[in-house]
Design an enzyme around this catalytic site. Sequence first.
Site, PDB file in Angstrom:
ATOM      1  N   GLN A 281      91.750 105.034  79.389  1.00  0.00           N
ATOM      2  CA  GLN A 281      92.529 106.618  80.340  1.00  0.00           C
ATOM      3  C   GLN A 281      92.325 106.978  79.805  1.00  0.00           C
ATOM      4  OE1 GLN A 281      96.127 103.576  79.889  1.00  0.00           O
ATOM      5  NE2 GLN A 281      96.620 104.379  81.391  1.00  0.00           N
TER       6      GLN A 281
ATOM      7  N   HIS B 288      93.164  96.778  79.734  1.00  0.00           N
ATOM      8  CA  HIS B 288      92.372  97.838  80.447  1.00  0.00           C
ATOM      9  C   HIS B 288      90.876  98.198  79.301  1.00  0.00           C
ATOM     10  CE1 HIS B 288      94.315 100.895  82.954  1.00  0.00           C
ATOM     11  NE2 HIS B 288      95.674 101.093  81.936  1.00  0.00           N
TER      12      HIS B 288
ATOM     13  N   CYS C 172     101.450 102.457  85.871  1.00  0.00           N
ATOM     14  CA  CYS C 172     100.411 102.800  84.781  1.00  0.00           C
ATOM     15  C   CYS C 172     100.055 104.422  84.738  1.00  0.00           C
ATOM     16  CB  CYS C 172      99.800 101.730  85.902  1.00  0.00           C
ATOM     17  SG  CYS C 172      97.334 102.625  84.481  1.00  0.00           S
ATOM     18  N   LEU C 173      99.725 104.990  83.823  1.00  0.00           N
ATOM     19  CA  LEU C 173      99.532 107.131  84.095  1.00  0.00           C
ATOM     20  C   LEU C 173      97.790 106.354  84.705  1.00  0.00           C
ATOM     21  CD1 LEU C 173     100.742 108.008  80.225  1.00  0.00           C
ATOM     22  CD2 LEU C 173     101.732 107.485  81.840  1.00  0.00           C
TER      23      LEU C 173
ATOM     24  N   HIS D 198      98.776  94.928  79.630  1.00  0.00           N
ATOM     25  CA  HIS D 198      98.783  96.168  79.816  1.00  0.00           C
ATOM     26  C   HIS D 198      97.570  96.547  79.158  1.00  0.00           C
ATOM     27  CE1 HIS D 198      99.792  98.704  83.381  1.00  0.00           C
ATOM     28  NE2 HIS D 198      98.953  99.306  82.530  1.00  0.00           N
ATOM     29  N   GLU D 199      98.081  97.037  78.177  1.00  0.00           N
ATOM     30  CA  GLU D 199      96.993  97.922  77.652  1.00  0.00           C
ATOM     31  C   GLU D 199      95.776  96.625  77.225  1.00  0.00           C
ATOM     32  OE1 GLU D 199      97.408 100.950  78.247  1.00  0.00           O
ATOM     33  OE2 GLU D 199      99.505 101.040  78.458  1.00  0.00           O
TER      34      GLU D 199
ATOM     35  N   GLY E  15     102.760 102.897  77.528  1.00  0.00           N
ATOM     36  CA  GLY E  15     101.385 102.814  76.038  1.00  0.00           C
ATOM     37  C   GLY E  15      99.950 103.736  76.777  1.00  0.00           C
TER      38      GLY E  15
HETATM   39 ZN   LIG Z   1      97.983 101.356  82.608  1.00  0.00          ZN
END
Ligand SMILES: [Zn+2]
Length: 162
Positions: free
Chosen positions: A49, A134, A88-89, A130-131, A44
Site C-alpha cells: 500500500q 494485501h 481500506c486506505l 485484511h492486511e 493497519g
Molecule cells: Zn487494505
Amino acid sequence: MLGIVKYGELVLTQKANEVTEFNLNLEKLVFEMHDAMVRDHGMGLAAPQVGVSLRVFIVGIDGEPLRVFINPKITAASEETSEYEEGCLSFPGLYFNVTRPSAVEIEAVDVRGKPFKMSADGILARVIQHEYDHLDGVLFIDRISPAKRRRAMAHFSRMMSM
Ligand SMILES: [Zn+2]
C-alpha cells in the site's frame, strides 16, 4: 514521506516478496509505514500500500502498541466467522461488511528477524486478516459478492473522479 497507493496500481494486486534482509532500510520502511497509517487514520497498513512489494504489514489499534508482522503466515483460522464493516486506505471512502474467521493464529518475524507467534480475535484478528490479504494481492473487494463489488466499484470510481 510515503504516500498511500490507491486502487488501480498494479502493486496492490501482486503477490509481495519475502523479506530477506533485516537492516536499517527495513526499519525505515516500517517507520514510514507507521507515519502514513497514522496520517490517514488507519488501523493497519501493508507494504504494497506504500508501493513496496514486500511481505510486511503493521497493525495499530487505538490504545495498543504498534504490531509489526514480517513474512507472516496464518497457521490456523477459526471455523466461526463474523461480519464487520471494513475500510481500506487504498479505497478511501469505501466501507462494507466482510465475513472472515473470528480468530486466527499467526506466525511472523519482527523487524530484527526474531520469530514470534500469537493468537488474535476480535478487531485484531480482523485487521491481521485484511492486511495479510494485501501481501497476496487480495483486496477486501475480493471478499464480497460480485454484485456487491460491482455496486461498490461504481460508487468508488464516481468518488475518485470527483
Ligand atoms: Zn487494505
